[in-house]
Scaffold this active site. Structure first.
Site, mmCIF file in Angstrom:
data_model
loop_
_atom_site.group_PDB
_atom_site.id
_atom_site.type_symbol
_atom_site.label_atom_id
_atom_site.label_comp_id
_atom_site.label_asym_id
_atom_site.label_seq_id
_atom_site.Cartn_x
_atom_site.Cartn_y
_atom_site.Cartn_z
ATOM 1 C CD GLU A 26 -24.571 32.904 -37.255
ATOM 2 O OE1 GLU A 26 -25.337 32.125 -36.671
ATOM 3 O OE2 GLU A 26 -23.750 32.525 -38.112
ATOM 4 C CE LYS A 84 -21.062 29.930 -38.411
ATOM 5 N NZ LYS A 84 -22.474 29.911 -38.878
ATOM 6 C CB CYS A 119 -23.535 30.143 -34.940
ATOM 7 S SG CYS A 119 -25.122 29.299 -35.036
HETATM 8 O O1 LIG Z 1 -27.344 32.037 -42.857
HETATM 9 C C1 LIG Z 1 -27.618 33.007 -42.171
HETATM 10 O O2 LIG Z 1 -28.473 33.863 -42.478
HETATM 11 C C2 LIG Z 1 -26.910 33.215 -40.883
HETATM 12 N N1 LIG Z 1 -26.192 32.103 -40.471
HETATM 13 C C3 LIG Z 1 -26.734 31.141 -39.754
HETATM 14 O O3 LIG Z 1 -27.884 31.172 -39.388
HETATM 15 C C4 LIG Z 1 -25.841 30.029 -39.436
HETATM 16 C C5 LIG Z 1 -25.514 29.362 -40.710
HETATM 17 S S1 LIG Z 1 -26.938 28.932 -41.709
HETATM 18 N N2 LIG Z 1 -26.441 29.128 -38.523
HETATM 19 C C6 LIG Z 1 -25.739 28.255 -37.814
HETATM 20 O O4 LIG Z 1 -24.515 28.219 -37.856
HETATM 21 C C7 LIG Z 1 -26.576 27.324 -36.938
HETATM 22 C C8 LIG Z 1 -25.771 26.233 -36.264
HETATM 23 C C9 LIG Z 1 -26.658 25.252 -35.638
HETATM 24 O O5 LIG Z 1 -27.851 25.424 -35.516
HETATM 25 C C10 LIG Z 1 -26.075 23.984 -35.137
HETATM 26 O O6 LIG Z 1 -24.835 23.841 -35.080
HETATM 27 O O7 LIG Z 1 -26.854 23.101 -34.788
#
Ligand SMILES: O=C(O)CNC(=O)[C@H](CS)NC(=O)CCC(=O)C(=O)O
Length: 278
Positions: free
Chosen positions: A41, A115, A157
């Site tokens: 991602e 997503k 993710c």
């Molecule tokens: O925001 C960004 O820069 C890129 N996107 C992410 O890193 C995303 C959203 S903050 N991360 C996740 O979805 C982690 C899920 C996870 O860790 C879980 O389900 O436990």
């Protein structure tokens, strides 16, 4: 038969540097036919401020450049490239979609999955509050794509926590489900492997999970542990930490055997109709 690879990265808020890191990993892979390579991602921009990601997405020129650069990598290395995710600007909402773009070995874009589940949660780490929806707009459509003689189901993710999505992709014919990720270190340690193996076992699919790893520019720590899992739930290969790649062979016969021995799709009494998505 297709070969599956996952590339693990410690991406930075610098597109060119990330492209070089990706290319370095691709150059190390043994060339082969029907090669499907999954990136994490946010593979071209990660670990900066969220606002910077929005700014990147807002520049039409830069979005085109990102897509062209990924298409070129797929073509140069003659692979199907499941390009983890990049931010794609959506004018109506002034937000971006967190989008997984898939490119064929001829450099053609085959699919885009936005997503669906956004990471708006509390985690006991330095960051504490994650609010992905602040600049990200949720997707609303399931995506499967046929390439290299197999059907891929696309997820990203946090989607991993929603078994209904995986079930729906399996019902649509997915044989392999890809999971580009940037799991947090804390939630990754607690849940990552168990969730991935469960999704593989319950849907009898291959899972290719490519993660961000290490400590990023903004201090955020990600879990790594990229892995490829077979339809029996066995971890075929994994990479705990550091940048690198892992590979395994897709075996259609094994997939058929597992599905024949334990025909869960036929036995399931709780299949929901997918009308809304068709
Ligand atoms: O925001 C960004 O820069 C890129 N996107 C992410 O890193 C995303 C959203 S903050 N991360 C996740 O979805 C982690 C899920 C996870 O860790 C879980 O389900 O436990």
């Amino acid at each position: 038969m297709a070969r599956l690879s996952a590339i693990q990265l410690t991406s930075v808020p610098d597109v060119e540097q990330n492209l070089r890191a990706i290319e370095q990993q691709l150059a190390n892979l043994e060339p082969c036919q029907d090669h499907i390579v999954v990136l994490p991602e946010c593979c071209l921009f990660f670990g900066g401020r969220d606002k910077e990601q929005l700014m990147l997405a807002q520049e039409t020129y830069s979005t085109q450049r990102l897509i062209r650069a990924l298409a070129k990598l797929a073509h140069t290395y003659q692979i199907t490239l499941v390009a983890g995710s990049i931010p794609l600007y959506q004018q109506e909402t002034n937000k971006f979609t967190n989008s997984c773009c898939v490119f064929s070995p001829s450099g053609e874009q085959l699919a885009q999955y936005n997503k669906i589940h956004l990471f708006d949660v509390e985690v006991q780490d330095n960051e504490k509050h994650y609010l992905e929806s602040r600049f990200t707009q949720a997707g609303q459509q399931l995506k499967t794509v046929v390439t290299a003689g197999v059907t891929l189901g696309l997820t990203i993710c946090y989607d991993l926590r929603f078994p209904e999505l995986y079930r729906a992709l399996a019902q649509l014919g997915a044989q392999i489900i890809t999971v580009p990720s940037a799991f947090t270190k804390v939630t990754g340690q607690a849940h990552w492997q168990t969730l991935l193996r469960a999704r593989a076992i319950e849907n009898q699919v291959y899972i290719v999970a490519a993660g961000q790893t290490g400590t990023h520019r903004n201090g955020r720590e990600t879990w790594g542990h990229s892995m490829i899992i077979d339809p029996w739930g066995e971890i075929m290969t994994s990479l705990e930490s550091g940048q690198g790649s892992i590979s395994a062979e897709f075996d259609l016969e094994q997939l058929a055997q597992v599905r024949q021995a334990i025909p869960v799709a036929e036995h399931n009494q709780f299949i929901t109709k997918l009308k809304t998505y068709e």
